[in-house]
Design an enzyme around this catalytic site. Structure first.
Site, mmCIF file in Angstrom:
data_model
loop_
_atom_site.group_PDB
_atom_site.id
_atom_site.type_symbol
_atom_site.label_atom_id
_atom_site.label_comp_id
_atom_site.label_asym_id
_atom_site.label_seq_id
_atom_site.Cartn_x
_atom_site.Cartn_y
_atom_site.Cartn_z
ATOM 1 N N ASP A 67 0.866 -1.176 0.000
ATOM 2 C CA ASP A 67 0.000 0.000 0.000
ATOM 3 C C ASP A 67 0.901 1.224 0.000
ATOM 4 O O ASP A 67 1.676 1.432 0.936
ATOM 5 C CB ASP A 67 -0.889 -0.018 1.248
ATOM 6 C CG ASP A 67 -1.864 1.153 1.301
ATOM 7 O OD1 ASP A 67 -1.696 2.128 0.535
ATOM 8 O OD2 ASP A 67 -2.794 1.104 2.129
ATOM 9 N N ASN A 94 3.358 1.260 -11.249
ATOM 10 C CA ASN A 94 2.078 1.436 -11.926
ATOM 11 C C ASN A 94 0.991 1.974 -11.004
ATOM 12 O O ASN A 94 0.108 2.716 -11.444
ATOM 13 C CB ASN A 94 1.634 0.088 -12.514
ATOM 14 C CG ASN A 94 0.189 0.100 -12.935
ATOM 15 O OD1 ASN A 94 -0.178 0.695 -13.946
ATOM 16 N ND2 ASN A 94 -0.664 -0.554 -12.159
ATOM 17 N N SER A 150 0.911 10.505 -17.106
ATOM 18 C CA SER A 150 -0.359 10.752 -17.792
ATOM 19 C C SER A 150 -0.158 11.734 -18.933
ATOM 20 O O SER A 150 0.687 12.624 -18.850
ATOM 21 C CB SER A 150 -1.379 11.327 -16.796
ATOM 22 O OG SER A 150 -2.513 11.833 -17.467
ATOM 23 N N TYR A 188 -5.068 15.366 -9.808
ATOM 24 C CA TYR A 188 -4.417 14.199 -10.414
ATOM 25 C C TYR A 188 -3.345 14.621 -11.400
ATOM 26 O O TYR A 188 -2.192 14.173 -11.304
ATOM 27 C CB TYR A 188 -5.473 13.345 -11.117
ATOM 28 C CG TYR A 188 -4.889 12.235 -11.969
ATOM 29 C CD1 TYR A 188 -4.364 11.092 -11.379
ATOM 30 C CD2 TYR A 188 -4.859 12.342 -13.364
ATOM 31 C CE1 TYR A 188 -3.831 10.069 -12.152
ATOM 32 C CE2 TYR A 188 -4.327 11.330 -14.145
ATOM 33 C CZ TYR A 188 -3.811 10.195 -13.536
ATOM 34 O OH TYR A 188 -3.276 9.196 -14.309
ATOM 35 N N LYS A 192 0.869 14.199 -11.359
ATOM 36 C CA LYS A 192 1.627 13.505 -12.397
ATOM 37 C C LYS A 192 2.723 14.398 -12.989
ATOM 38 O O LYS A 192 3.758 13.887 -13.440
ATOM 39 C CB LYS A 192 0.684 13.004 -13.496
ATOM 40 C CG LYS A 192 -0.216 11.852 -13.051
ATOM 41 C CD LYS A 192 0.575 10.604 -12.656
ATOM 42 C CE LYS A 192 -0.326 9.418 -12.380
ATOM 43 N NZ LYS A 192 0.425 8.181 -12.076
ATOM 44 N N THR A 223 -9.839 2.534 -17.491
ATOM 45 C CA THR A 223 -9.325 1.813 -16.329
ATOM 46 C C THR A 223 -10.227 2.103 -15.140
ATOM 47 O O THR A 223 -11.214 2.829 -15.256
ATOM 48 C CB THR A 223 -7.890 2.262 -15.983
ATOM 49 O OG1 THR A 223 -7.925 3.611 -15.484
ATOM 50 C CG2 THR A 223 -6.987 2.211 -17.212
#
Length: 275
Positions: A67, A94, A150, A188, A192, A223
């Site tokens: 985790d 990943n 991303s 997000y 990235k 996903t």
């Protein structure tokens, strides 16, 4: 006979991580694939399915709980893997998460969503890499270190109408509050961008060890990112998202050395991603 290529993939029981395992297992190259995930039972279920789906594979699988928000979990995973293997040949970071959807749904406060985005996608990923780097530098092969970034993390493509994510560059209407933000993933994509800089730092840190480092931009794919559920998946498909298997095949190609000329960069399947 040489030993199988040892690969450790975080977030490997679902999405692009699982598709990467599939892509590797379907090749004639024997891999020792270590699948990491937050819930051990789900990782083991994924392995059971893979064994049924690809019975003729020359690769082997093992499961480990990890985790990214739990340092003890990361250390325990390292101890488990290092007890079984003297080295790693490839580490694929990943595992990642998007919390903007929970923010907009009122499940998280703004601070919680932003802190969790950075904790998982940057801080946790860095700690995993730091913890496992001692095994990676012992690889007798060409070691590789991959980070999943991303396409939305390209700063130069935030100009209106530019890049593949131009639906994210449209400005909302004048005034406040902003009720028409659209497909908003600000925390997000910001995290990235931070991951891309972290990748560059790892390229510097491991350069003399001969480790090839990449940021993988797999493309706009369907996903489970963000826990959007089936409705979210359908929305992504309607926006033109491809299948997650495309990302797995791309990552397999990088693991097998097909993009070594682009080491140290953020790469898409058909190009180098602009910073």
């Amino acid at each position: 006979m040489s030993s199988p290529h040892i690969v450790f993939i975080t977030g490997a029981n679902t999405g692009i991580g699982l598709e990467t395992v599939r892509a590797l297992a379907k090749t004639s190259t024997p891999y020792t694939i270590i699948l990491g995930g937050r819930t051990l039972s789900k990782v083991e279920e994924a392995i059971t399915s893979l064994r049924t789906e690809i019975p003729s594979t020359s690769s082997t699988y093992s499961a480990v709980q990890i985790d990214l928000e739990d340092d003890t979990s990361i250390q325990t995973a390292f101890e488990t893997i290092s007890a079984a293997h003297t080295h790693l040949d490839t580490l694929i970071n990943n595992a990642g998460a998007a919390f903007d959807y929970d923010l907009h749904a009122g499940k998280l406060s703004m601070r919680q969503a932003w802190n969790k985005s950075w904790d998982v996608n940057v801080t946790g990923t860095f700690i995993v890499t730091w913890t496992f780097a001692p095994l990676l530098v012992k690889s007798p092969l060409q070691p590789r270190l991959l980070f999943l970034t991303s396409g939305t993390a390209s700063v130069s493509e935030t100009e209106a109408g530019s890049g593949p994510a131009n639906h994210l560059t449209k400005s909302p209407s004048k005034g406040w509050p902003k009720t028409d933000l659209g497909f908003d993933v600000t925390s997000y994509r910001s995290s990235k961008v931070g991951l891309n800089m972290m990748m560059r730092q790892w390229e510097r840190i491991l350069r003399e060890d001969g480790v090839k480092v990449f940021a993988i931009s797999p493309g706009f794919l369907v996903t489970g990112l963000g826990n959007m559920g089936q409705q979210g998946r359908e929305m992504m498909k309607n926006m033109g998202a491809g299948e997650a298997s495309v990302g797995g095949e791309f990552i397999r190609d990088v693991v097998e050395g097909m993009r070594d000329a682009d080491a140290g960069k953020a790469i898409r399947k058909d190009m180098v991603q602009p910073w």
